[in-house]
Each structure stands twice: as C-alpha cells, then as structure tokens.
Design a protein around this motif. Structure first.
Motif, short mmCIF file in Angstrom:
data_model
loop_
_atom_site.label_atom_id
_atom_site.label_comp_id
_atom_site.label_asym_id
_atom_site.label_seq_id
_atom_site.Cartn_x
_atom_site.Cartn_y
_atom_site.Cartn_z
N ARG A 115 -4.17 24.71 -17.75
CA ARG A 115 -3.98 23.53 -16.90
C ARG A 115 -4.74 23.66 -15.58
O ARG A 115 -5.45 22.74 -15.15
CB ARG A 115 -2.49 23.30 -16.64
CG ARG A 115 -1.70 22.94 -17.89
CD ARG A 115 -0.30 22.44 -17.55
NE ARG A 115 0.46 23.37 -16.74
CZ ARG A 115 1.57 24.00 -17.14
NH1 ARG A 115 2.03 23.81 -18.38
NH2 ARG A 115 2.23 24.81 -16.33
N PHE A 117 -0.10 16.52 -19.42
CA PHE A 117 -0.27 17.63 -20.36
C PHE A 117 0.98 17.74 -21.23
O PHE A 117 2.11 17.67 -20.73
CB PHE A 117 -0.45 18.95 -19.62
CG PHE A 117 -1.78 19.12 -18.94
CD1 PHE A 117 -2.91 19.47 -19.68
CD2 PHE A 117 -1.90 18.97 -17.58
CE1 PHE A 117 -4.14 19.65 -19.06
CE2 PHE A 117 -3.12 19.14 -16.95
CZ PHE A 117 -4.25 19.48 -17.69
N GLY A 160 -0.34 22.68 -23.68
CA GLY A 160 -0.21 21.83 -22.51
C GLY A 160 1.08 22.06 -21.74
O GLY A 160 1.12 21.94 -20.51
#
Length: 395
Positions: free
Chosen positions: A334, A322, A327
C-alpha cells in the motif's frame, strides 16, 4: 433470511451460512480436494472445527456431508435460500438471477468464456439442487457488476465479427467484491455512494482494479478472462498478444501450454522464481532476495499504473480503496503504491497504514492527500444480499 452461500470451484466448495442484513454467521466451511483420496469437508462453528472424510467423493458426496453436518448442528431448517457464486454471465446477466433450467442453460453457454470456472459452477448448482430441492437458488455473477461499463471501455480493437459472433469483449471480474467495498467506503466516508468516484483495488491471488462512478462500474482491469490486467499471484496480467506465438515457436510449446503457463507459472511466482504469496516475498526481499524484490516492484508499478488509468474513466478520483488479502494486510504494498501515485495527490500516513492490518479497516492517507481507505471485503455477505434482493424482486 438465512442464506447458504456456495462458491464451487473445480475441486472445492466454499460454504457460509449467514444472515445478510446483520452479517451473523452460523457456519463456514470448505470441501476441498474433491475427486481425490484426500477429499474432505471442514465445518467451522463457534470456534470449533469438524472434519469429514469424503472418501474421494466429488460434489454429491460433499453436499451429502454438508447436509448431514447441518442436521447434526441443528442448522438445516434455518436455510431459506441458496446463493451461488458464478464466475461468468457474459452479456446475458447484468443482475443476479433465480436459477431455472433456462438460466442454467445460459450459464452453460458461457463456459467457453470461463472454461475453468463455469463448468464447476454448473456442477455445484446441480448438486445443490439435488441436496436442497425445495429451496430457491440464485446465481450471482462476478461479471454482472461490470455490465454498466460503456462500450468505449469494454470493446477491444479487433474485427467486429469476433465480438458479434464470439463475444470477444472485456467483461471484468471480482464484481461482488468491488460492489461491496464501494458501498462500505461510502458508509465509512459518510457520503452517498451516488456522489462518489472511487477506484477500488481488489488484491489477492487474483487482482483487479475498478472505476466505480456513482456506484456503477465504468471500467475495470480484467477483460475477456481473468488473465488480463494487473500482475497477480501466478497470472501474468497484461502481456503483448504476440508473446503467445513467439514463445510457442521458440520454446516448442502448444497454445494450451502457453496459456497454462501465463495462468499458473507467471505473475509474482514467475518473476520471483520463489513464491506467489506476498508475505513470503516481502520476507525474502528483506533478506536480500533479488527476484522477490523485483516481483514486488513490478507488482506495485503495474498496480499504480492501473489505478492512475482508472482516473481517466472517472474524470476525478474522490477515494482509493484497498481490499483483498494483499490490499487488507500488506502495509508495504500500500505504501509503495501510494508513493507512485503522487500524480493523483496520494500520500500515506505511515502510522494509520501500519494499524490497518488483520481485519482493521480505516483511512490510511495523510491529511490533505487523496483519501485512501482499507476496507475488508465480504463477498459471501454480498452474495447473500444479492440473493435476497433477487428473490424479493422475483428475478
């Protein structure tokens, strides 16, 4: 070699003066609202900020102010090369290129593929050449990293003439970010990049995933334009191509209006009716806002689908990475994404996931599950590195 990295948009120029090997940063900056009464240049040096009013000026005024600022800071003499982010290089560029008149013409020729980006990139390059006429300048292309995709991944099932005559194919974007985080993931894992099968997820206002096999892109979610693929801040991502004709007829819109709405009024903003920023949506969802909850759920669902799809290109997935503003910082996105990826053996370590925010990278997967990392992207340093390599290779 101290390199000035420039990212020129339609009304802004992002600036960074850095040393690519060490990552040392001398100055960062942003010229924004170019061409308007609010045009200004901001330079940040050692925690101090300097702001210069550009008086409505465009690129030449911004670069003149940048030169004056570098002179005032005693940094102009340190600049040894300039690296430009260029969005679209089409099939002409699979590696960075030293800018010559021929290269600049080729970048102009790609403007039909990126009408919102390449003309601005060209204007910025021309202004930089006037401001720094004696320095070598290099174009680093968002699309270049994806030129290693096989034909089965980049071709659309459309008439052959569309590809041969008009370049209609999948190109992919965010290449510098995907390349950087793949290298960093290999370093963090202590394994050679050439031995790894990675899925990298660049999640910001623009979003894309990439299948990276042995350090090479073999598939990605963005296509002919940055509109294809994942749900994004204001971009729809994948929709039925028949939507354009349908909504144009039903709502009385032109093709340009439909395209603009899909780029600027859709995605998280369109679904939520509230905002394009995940931080705002997470807060609103916590207060019970149904649109915000739906937007986040659709975002995660489409992201998990795309990550799983990249496994087809790789055969096996050694790690998921990520990166990007979402991210790197959204614990919720996530965790929700990994919860949907049980088919790949994914699972989250909640404590590790909670720690991986605000610039703190690390492994967030539970023991024995698909290795998942958070890696900070650094596109400016990657562009500086690619600029140095191009100049050393005489590209």
């Amino acid at each position: 070699m101290w390199t000035l990295v420039l990212n020129c948009g339609s009304s802004s120029v992002k600036v960074a003066l850095l040393e690519p090997d060490t990552g040392a940063v001398a100055v960062t900056g942003l010229a924004e609202r170019l061409g308007t009464a609010g045009a200004a240049l901001r330079l940040d040096v050692s925690g101090e900020r300097r702001v210069v009013d550009l008086g409505g000026g465009s690129y030449p005024a911004a670069f003149a102010a940048l030169l004056a600022g570098l002179d005032e800071l005693g940094l102009r003499a340190q600049v040894q090369a300039i690296g430009h982010r260029v969005v679209h290089g089409g099939e002409a560029f699979s590696v960075p290129a030293t800018i010559t008149p021929e290269v600049l013409d080729a970048i102009r020729a790609c403007s039909a593929l990126a009408p919102l980006h390449n003309p601005a990139n060209v204007a910025g390059i021309e202004a930089a050449q006037q401001a720094f006429p004696a320095l070598p300048q290099v174009a680093v292309f968002d699309t270049a990293f994806h030129q290693t995709m096989p034909e089965v991944a980049y071709r659309y099932a459309v008439p052959e003439a569309w590809y041969r005559q008009h370049g209609v194919r999948r190109y992919g974007f965010h290449g510098t970010s995907h390349a950087w985080v793949a290298q960093e993931a290999a370093r963090m894992l202590g394994r050679p990049l050439t031995e790894l099968n990675l899925v990298t997820a660049h999640l910001g206002n623009g979003c894309s995933v990439c299948a990276v096999q042995g350090g090479r892109s073999v598939d990605t979610s963005m296509g002919l334009t940055p509109l294809e693929g994942l749900v994004m801040g204001t971009r729809s991502g994948d929709v039925d191509p028949g939507l354009h004709d349908f909504i144009a007829r039903q709502a009385g819109l032109s093709l340009d209006q439909v395209t603009a709405a899909l780029n600027r009024e859709s995605g998280l903003l369109g679904l939520s009716g509230l905002a394009s920023d995940v931080r705002e949506l997470e807060a609103a969802a916590g207060r019970g806002h149904a649109g915000a909850r739906l937007a986040l759920d659709v975002f995660v669902y489409r992201l998990a689908q795309a990550v799983a799809g990249m496994a087809v290109a790789l055969g096996q997935v050694d790690a998921l990475v990520f990166t990007g503003g979402i991210g790197e910082n959204s614990v919720t996105v996530r965790a929700a994404t990994l919860a949907r990826l049980g088919v790949l053996g994914a699972g989250v370590d909640d404590d590790a996931n909670a720690r991986a925010v605000r610039g703190t990278p690390g492994v967030i997967s539970a023991p024995g599950r698909l290795t998942t990392l958070v890696v900070n992207t650094d596109e400016e340093r990657m562009i500086a590195r690619e600029t140095a390599r191009a100049l050393e290779a005489g590209a």
